[in-house]
Scaffold this active site. Sequence first.
Site, PDB file in Angstrom:
ATOM      1  N   GLY A  39       0.820  -1.203   0.000  1.00 49.29           N
ATOM      2  CA  GLY A  39       0.000   0.000   0.000  1.00 49.29           C
ATOM      3  C   GLY A  39       0.852   1.249   0.000  1.00 49.29           C
ATOM      4  O   GLY A  39       1.837   1.343  -0.728  1.00 49.29           O
ATOM      5  N   GLY A  40       0.494   2.204   0.859  1.00 46.56           N
ATOM      6  CA  GLY A  40       1.186   3.488   0.911  1.00 46.56           C
ATOM      7  C   GLY A  40       2.667   3.356   1.208  1.00 46.56           C
ATOM      8  O   GLY A  40       3.471   4.189   0.787  1.00 46.56           O
ATOM      9  N   GLY A  63      19.946   9.247 -33.794  1.00 45.30           N
ATOM     10  CA  GLY A  63      19.522   9.987 -32.608  1.00 45.30           C
ATOM     11  C   GLY A  63      20.162   9.454 -31.351  1.00 45.30           C
ATOM     12  O   GLY A  63      20.461  10.209 -30.420  1.00 45.30           O
ATOM     13  N   ALA A  64      20.385   8.159 -31.342  1.00 42.59           N
ATOM     14  CA  ALA A  64      20.975   7.560 -30.157  1.00 42.59           C
ATOM     15  C   ALA A  64      22.390   8.094 -29.910  1.00 42.59           C
ATOM     16  O   ALA A  64      22.832   8.198 -28.780  1.00 42.59           O
ATOM     17  CB  ALA A  64      20.993   6.042 -30.281  1.00 42.59           C
TER      18      ALA A  64
END
Lengths: 500, 180, 517
Positions: free
Chosen positions: C172-173, C407-408
Amino acid sequence: MKKINSILIANRGEIAIRIIKTAKKMGIQTYVIKTAKEPNAIYLNFADHICDFTERFDEIPEFLDVEKLIETAVQYKIDAIHPGYGFLAENPYFAQRCEEEKIEFIGPSADVIYKMGNKTIAKQIARKHKIPLLEGSKGNLANADQAIEIAKIIGYPVILKAASGGGGRGMRIVENDSQMEKNFRLATNEAEKAFNDPSVFVEKYVRNPKHIEFQVLADKMGNTIHLGERECSVQRKHQKLLEESPSPALTEDLRKRMGEAAIRITQAVKYYSAGTVEFLLDADGGFYFMEMNTRIQVEHPVTEEITGVDLIEQQIRVAQSEKLTLTQDDIKINGWAIECRINAEDVQAGFSPNLGTIQKISLPKGEGIRIDTGIESGSVITPFYDSMIAKLIVHGENREKTIEAMLNALGKLRIKGVKTTIPFCKAVLTNKVFVNGTFNTSFIEKDMEKTYFQEKDEEMLAAFFATYNYANEIREEKDTWVDHEKGKNIDPWLLNKRLR
Amino acid sequence: MKLSFKKRSSSEPVKYITLGKDGKKYEFIYSPTDGLRVNSKKQDIEIIDDADGFTYIKFKNKKFPVEVIEQNQNKFVILINGVSYNYTVETPLSYQRKQIIEKTMKKSKTGFVSAPMPGKIIEVFAEENAIINEGDVLLILEAMKMQNEILSTISGVVKKINIKQGDNVNKDDILLEIRQ
Amino acid sequence: MDVNGKIFKKFLDRRHSSDLHLEQAITKQHAKGKLSARERIELLFDRNTFEEIDEFATSAKAGSDFGKADRGFGDGVVTGFGKINGRLTFVYAQDFTVMGGSLGAIHAQKITKIMDLSMKMGAPIIGLIDSGGARIQDGVVSLAGYSDIFLRNVQASGVIPQISVIMGPAAGGAVYSPALTDFTFMTKHTSYMFVTGPNVVKEVLNEDVTTDELGGADVHARKSGVANFIFEDEENTLLGVKRLLSYFPSNNLENPAFIESTDNRFRFEEKLRDIVPDDPNKPYDVKDAIKLIVDNGRFLEVSELYAQNIVTGFARLNGKSIGIVANQPKILAGTLDIDASMKGAKFVRFCDSFNIPILTLEDVPGFLPGVNQEYGGLIKHGAKLLYAYCEATVPKVTVILRKAYGGAFCVMNSKNIGGDFSFAWPTAEIAVMGPEGAVAILYKKELAEATDPVKVKKELAAKYREEIANPYIADEKGYIDEVIDPADTRIKLIVAFEALESKHVNIPSRKHGNIPL
């Protein structure tokens, strides 16, 4: 008679070096092929000339590229080609192309390679010359059903074999009808892959036979001799792992009869050069012709050791059309020789290839020890070629002493970086069934409880070494001292600007 | 307020429990005063590094060439005399923990079949959602020019096939997932 | 003071009750194969340096049941400080034997107190987590407690190193605090993390799943990438924490920790020449290269099992910490995908926060193509890595081992996005795209007409590689500083990082940048 002045070696590794050694002795120039797959291999250092094949753009592997090899031989005006074993050694087309280009092929004629390479034809010839045979299909099989029909006549178990095969590839043993379909598919599939020919045939399978082969030597005039047998029964999935000569199973009489049969078939096809006739030997001394290998064999050194004949030299002399100077009476078996194939394989994981770099290798030395190898410290075992690291051959007075000397040599052969078949060889040599000589081709499955040799205390020491390393690592970690004061000494110029 | 917990001191013996794959168990105790004890028996083991880069263990006047071929945390693969052994080195605490976990943990329901060596997938026999038994041929992997049958180590249902015919795979790549 | 008197006796009784509790806790935890909170602390800190605070804090009614071990001893958390490898470090360790280690009011208060202290002192904080979650009895107070912790996690982010070690449940939290910290450790089989547990999964989706399958260490290390390090047992886990800390500074103003190097500063490593295979399409393990370059071959890999196509981790060069980001040609040919971009980006940002120089080893054929990748937002995730590199002001050095395409190439710390030094090995291929792709576009017509297109394509590709895709054009134009002998790499890098030690970049003042999330 045409003197050979230069040889192109269409092979790599230890056999390339082996050929170079004899060529050097005979004053012949050698040419080897440099491939992109192992540009630093040591066989390159031995040769007189290197032909660079690293910039090729074909899908065909270098040592199988017939046209490129022929073209190279022509370009460098090389007299002859030695194919070694494997690759194009038993490819009739290659031998034929050599003949066409007037390059001497060091081996038999293309015609003979073709006949003996095709097991169906080879069997027909053997049958015609009254050489005992195992019965099977009269030719290649069309489908699995046909194989089942034949199996009904000759009885199970049967073996499916690739028509152009060798070396265990494309071979499948079938125990009953229900297994046929799958195995037929696997065998044709493998045959297609390995030899570019999917045809397979079926024959009776002799359970637990011995694998005995005879080394023969013939010149172009038809003079033929044999150089005794080799015992190759220590096999796994039809791959030989340890060979010896002579065989503990042969009597003088049997040797004579088998030797004669070997010579008969050799002469029948007008064979010349060195060759090997393989037989299966059953427990009652009955022997059956299996096939003829029309090349120099991996295990040829054991024959060389006990006969003192340089087989590569003989091959070259025959290729130069020289007449055999040796007669059958000259061949004397002197002592005993054993060869262990040291492969980069993980015996504990079903002999699977163990690729990697040989970080260190240290070889045993001494009287009667011969090592044929194509690697050194730093060599890489690549997936492109076979996994053989070295052949360790020991020659001794008798079988008992040779086994002992071999064990001693194996203990001194040290290889770091990959797992090898050394523990396997030790296990064979210390096995009772092997020592008393009654083993057959099912030796590994049947008589070996453990396929690797374990020394007393070894397991405990291995555990200790693991613990020792772990404890040291933890201690080192606990003792790490971080000099954090140094981390706080920062240039004021930087500190000022570090905050944003 | 210091911990009122037992303090460690350097003269205290170090103890490790080393476990083999086949249930072999060795207990090593080392202390600077008493030396080494293996399964409570005193032993003299020496480690030698030679000039050629080989390492040996000297024991009872015998030399055993040895090397670590793989290590992942406390898991070791040791090669001695060319034979490999798998060991996990445990401290007394982690050994205790291991025993508890083995007892209480539910066995994972999913089994993975991984490639034993790098190679190419020649044929895949297994189909997704098919029921298979231990020892069934799942696929054929070609490596070093040999076709190797990859067998299932467990029985169950094929949950996922990560490869297809013609794929090249690396060692330890997960080929199939099988749910028990 | 009268040591036998009543006043001192009360003090001693309290001490005794503490010992009593410890004994019980050890028995309980050991039965589950876990260590007690105090044992964990003992393993983590240098001998006899740990000081506990708020040992007797409890949310149980004060007064009558004071000091009783079974009444919420320490309210389920041990907090304090001590030295790790000689450096001040703060810790909180949840005690599962007290109300399941659940987070109540006092529990939260103790944690926030120790976090505040660590912030004031500029020293790392480590959380050893073993907790059932929010204490239901405390209601909203415990939720507020979580929020207090989250806020401090964020405020401390980039100021002091924060490490979370999951040694039991975190559900949970409770999972968000570890998620906000810099690194998460997990112990196999006895720790798990998830937002909703197997019961809820069963209820909502009717799927059977075990805790280990849903949120075990293996799952988080391989699939989700939530766990950066996983270990077989708790002792190794804590050892791992110590090892990781040894690379960090105590805070964002210090330089990283220094360990005197025993390795040769001028080590000429010929083996590096054999790392990159001659066949440009053949994979190799970039970690082999890393180990040959760094001090004593020691490399601590971060998120080893997650997005294995990029390798991240810490090492030392001549004693000084560096962070390494390397493409892994062995996996997916070293392409960048969504997971790899995020893994790399997070690592680069951590290094930048704590003044750890970054070494980039580049062998990247490009971004991973595919529908899944594009739909999954490869554009924005790839941008994270780009953003992280552009933003980083620590010394940044790149070595291009082989491929640097498209681009890499820009993303992987190219000179134009602020890389300080760029080196290339002679095997480097720097171009807009790989030879096969480029040839297919440039020689489309020729290939269509060729009788043996495969061979022609290969020949053209080789020509392209020879003439275009090599490091020399980039070198001549200044996009590479030097083409180096691989064997020289270590020496060159040590010199480069030394030269960059006083690096400073002026950046505009702003609240914070807007990293593409």
